[in-house]
Design an enzyme around this catalytic site. Structure first.
Site, PDB file in Angstrom:
ATOM      1  N   HIS A 259      12.096 -38.909 -24.790  1.00  8.99           N
ATOM      2  CA  HIS A 259      11.955 -37.572 -24.167  1.00  8.99           C
ATOM      3  C   HIS A 259      10.630 -36.938 -24.591  1.00  8.99           C
ATOM      4  O   HIS A 259       9.910 -36.355 -23.784  1.00  8.99           O
ATOM      5  CB  HIS A 259      13.094 -36.650 -24.600  1.00  8.99           C
ATOM      6  CG  HIS A 259      14.394 -36.935 -23.913  1.00  8.99           C
ATOM      7  ND1 HIS A 259      15.514 -36.160 -24.103  1.00  8.99           N
ATOM      8  CD2 HIS A 259      14.752 -37.891 -23.023  1.00  8.99           C
ATOM      9  CE1 HIS A 259      16.501 -36.637 -23.372  1.00  8.99           C
ATOM     10  NE2 HIS A 259      16.075 -37.687 -22.712  1.00  8.99           N
TER      11      HIS A 259
ATOM     12  N   LEU B   3      19.383 -31.020 -30.260  1.00  9.60           N
ATOM     13  CA  LEU B   3      19.403 -29.709 -29.596  1.00  9.60           C
ATOM     14  C   LEU B   3      18.209 -29.664 -28.655  1.00  9.60           C
ATOM     15  O   LEU B   3      17.061 -29.671 -29.099  1.00  9.60           O
ATOM     16  CB  LEU B   3      19.322 -28.543 -30.596  1.00  9.60           C
ATOM     17  CG  LEU B   3      19.560 -27.138 -29.995  1.00  9.60           C
ATOM     18  CD1 LEU B   3      19.891 -26.106 -31.079  1.00  9.60           C
ATOM     19  CD2 LEU B   3      18.414 -26.608 -29.140  1.00  9.60           C
ATOM     20  N   GLU B   4      18.512 -29.665 -27.380  1.00 13.57           N
ATOM     21  CA  GLU B   4      17.465 -29.488 -26.373  1.00 13.57           C
ATOM     22  C   GLU B   4      17.941 -28.402 -25.428  1.00 13.57           C
ATOM     23  O   GLU B   4      19.132 -28.352 -25.091  1.00 13.57           O
ATOM     24  CB  GLU B   4      17.278 -30.752 -25.519  1.00 13.57           C
ATOM     25  CG  GLU B   4      16.741 -31.958 -26.233  1.00 13.57           C
ATOM     26  CD  GLU B   4      16.628 -33.195 -25.338  1.00 13.57           C
ATOM     27  OE1 GLU B   4      15.611 -33.885 -25.410  1.00 13.57           O
ATOM     28  OE2 GLU B   4      17.570 -33.454 -24.559  1.00 13.57           O
ATOM     29  N   ILE B   5      17.036 -27.544 -25.019  1.00  5.80           N
ATOM     30  CA  ILE B   5      17.311 -26.598 -23.947  1.00  5.80           C
ATOM     31  C   ILE B   5      16.237 -26.895 -22.908  1.00  5.80           C
ATOM     32  O   ILE B   5      15.047 -26.674 -23.171  1.00  5.80           O
ATOM     33  CB  ILE B   5      17.237 -25.138 -24.442  1.00  5.80           C
ATOM     34  CG1 ILE B   5      18.300 -24.901 -25.536  1.00  5.80           C
ATOM     35  CG2 ILE B   5      17.430 -24.154 -23.263  1.00  5.80           C
ATOM     36  CD1 ILE B   5      18.191 -23.560 -26.243  1.00  5.80           C
TER      37      ILE B   5
ATOM     38  N   TYR C   6      10.824 -27.554 -21.398  1.00  4.98           N
ATOM     39  CA  TYR C   6      11.496 -28.229 -22.507  1.00  4.98           C
ATOM     40  C   TYR C   6      11.470 -27.364 -23.759  1.00  4.98           C
ATOM     41  O   TYR C   6      10.391 -26.949 -24.201  1.00  4.98           O
ATOM     42  CB  TYR C   6      10.800 -29.570 -22.786  1.00  4.98           C
ATOM     43  CG  TYR C   6      11.530 -30.416 -23.800  1.00  4.98           C
ATOM     44  CD1 TYR C   6      12.552 -31.268 -23.405  1.00  4.98           C
ATOM     45  CD2 TYR C   6      11.209 -30.350 -25.155  1.00  4.98           C
ATOM     46  CE1 TYR C   6      13.236 -32.039 -24.338  1.00  4.98           C
ATOM     47  CE2 TYR C   6      11.886 -31.118 -26.097  1.00  4.98           C
ATOM     48  CZ  TYR C   6      12.892 -31.964 -25.672  1.00  4.98           C
ATOM     49  OH  TYR C   6      13.578 -32.726 -26.593  1.00  4.98           O
TER      50      TYR C   6
END
Ligand code: GDP
Ligand code: MN
Length: 348
Positions: A272, A235-237, A178
């Site tokens: 999350h 913004l998540e990668i 994450y």
């Protein structure tokens, strides 16, 4: 590093001496954007920024999702800007509606109360479906099932620096799950019972809580209470295998049953974040301190001047949110055991 325009020279694993040339192999990754047709012209600059700063070099695909059918205008313009394959999906009704056990009258009464209390988005039904979808369903959409990694992009964001390496390969090769750019405190009034439900879940399934978890970052009293710190999810990668796995699937189901998406206003970001902090070893979390990012009023801007020059950043360092009081960046560095940038104390 990781430049697809260059051939990668790799030592041949079978014979120590030989070297072989292998073509650049991208990760199994996509961008993903949930948006409404009405947001098209706020989304195009976001796409342009991501393409100019990163994706023009890698051509990763992009999945666009909507609870309604996308218009032809939306599809045409978006496709023109994306350098990978642009795909458009409609969200199935089951992923954007009330579960049968939810009392809609009770949900409507809550929205009315929250409106009176002026809680942000408290009166919106659509926002709740959005948060539930981003919590438990985006990674189950048929278009997303083809991918493992994603980078979430929203309308009206900015990217401030050149991202001159493949962030997905970085995650893969460094064993990360994450990645985020901004962390912040949640509004307590939107998640009154989320921590209690999370504690109930942990009591029921203690096997899912990782022994090297990041509880210290989300709780200041060893898990008694939630301190509201979370990763901002716009913004998540990240690796969808985690969301698709048993721990998160059961956690989402537990929360969905508890009803807080509709009886409170639970956000996908704290959900999350709690899962990441509890069910993963903390070594699998990655802070992307080098992207330069803005969403609504909060900015990440790399503090090091030379870095900003080298990466052609166009942000103002004094706007950086990382070490401000309302952020959880300082705590992140400390609990993760990371060294803060030299400049940090000038930007609190
Ligand atoms: P905020 O970031 O919490 O202020 O919320 P946003 O309004 O930006 O919504 C988060 C994301 O969900 C954005 O990408 C929006 O485009 C998207 N979104 C929000 N509501 C809806 C909706 O009703 N339908 C669709 N298709 N997308 C939505
Ligand atoms: Mn947003």
């Amino acid at each position: 590093q990781y430049d697809p325009n260059e051939t990668v020279i790799e030592k041949d694993k079978t014979s120590k001496m030989a070297i072989k040339q292998v073509p650049y192999e991208r990760a199994n990754a996509t961008f993903v954007t949930l948006a409404r047709n009405s947001e098209l012209y706020k989304l195009l600059p976001s796409i342009r920024a991501v393409e100019d700063r990163f994706n023009h070099k890698y051509h990763y695909d992009w999945v666009f999702l909507n609870d309604e059918e996308f218009t032809d205008e939306f599809k045409t313009l978006v496709t023109a800007l994306v350098s990978g394959k642009a795909q458009f999906g409609k969200i199935p009704k089951e992923h954007w509606s009330y579960p049968e056990y939810i009392d809609k009258n009770k949900a409507a009464a809550v929205r009315k109360q929250m409106k009176e209390k002026k809680i942000i988005y408290g009166d919106l039904e659509s926002y709740r479906h959005m948060c539930r979808f981003e919590s438990g369903f985006f990674y189950r959409h048929p278009l997303m099932e083809n991918y493992r990694w994603y980078w979430r992009v929203e309308p009206e964001i900015q990217i401030f620096c050149d991202v001159d390496y493949d962030v997905f390969k970085y995650m893969e090769e460094n064993n990360k799950t994450y990645g985020f750019t901004i962390s912040i405190h949640e509004f307590r009034a939107t998640i009154e019972t989320l921590w209690d439900e999370t504690k109930k879940f942990m009591a029921k399934f203690p096997q899912f809580v990782d022994k090297d978890n990041f509880m210290d970052w989300i709780s200041d009293d060893k898990g008694e209470t939630y301190n509201l710190c979370h990763f901002w999810s716009n913004l998540e990668i990240a690796d969808m295998d985690f969301w698709r796995g048993e721990a998160y699937t059961k956690y989402f189901d537990h929360l969905d049953r508890a009803g807080g998406f509709f009886y409170e206003r639970w956000g996908d970001a704290p959900i999350h974040s709690l899962a990441v902090a509890l069910f993963l070893p903390k070594s699998k979390i990655h802070y992307f301190d080098n992207i330069g990012y803005k969403h609504s009023v909060y900015t990440q801007c790399p503090l090091n001047h030379d870095f900003r020059v080298q990466h052609k950043c166009h942000c103002v360092a004094k706007d950086d949110f990382t070490f401000r009081g309302y952020s959880c960046g300082k705590q992140y560095y400390e609990k993760m055991g990371l060294t803060k940038p030299n400049e940090w104390s000038k930007f609190t």
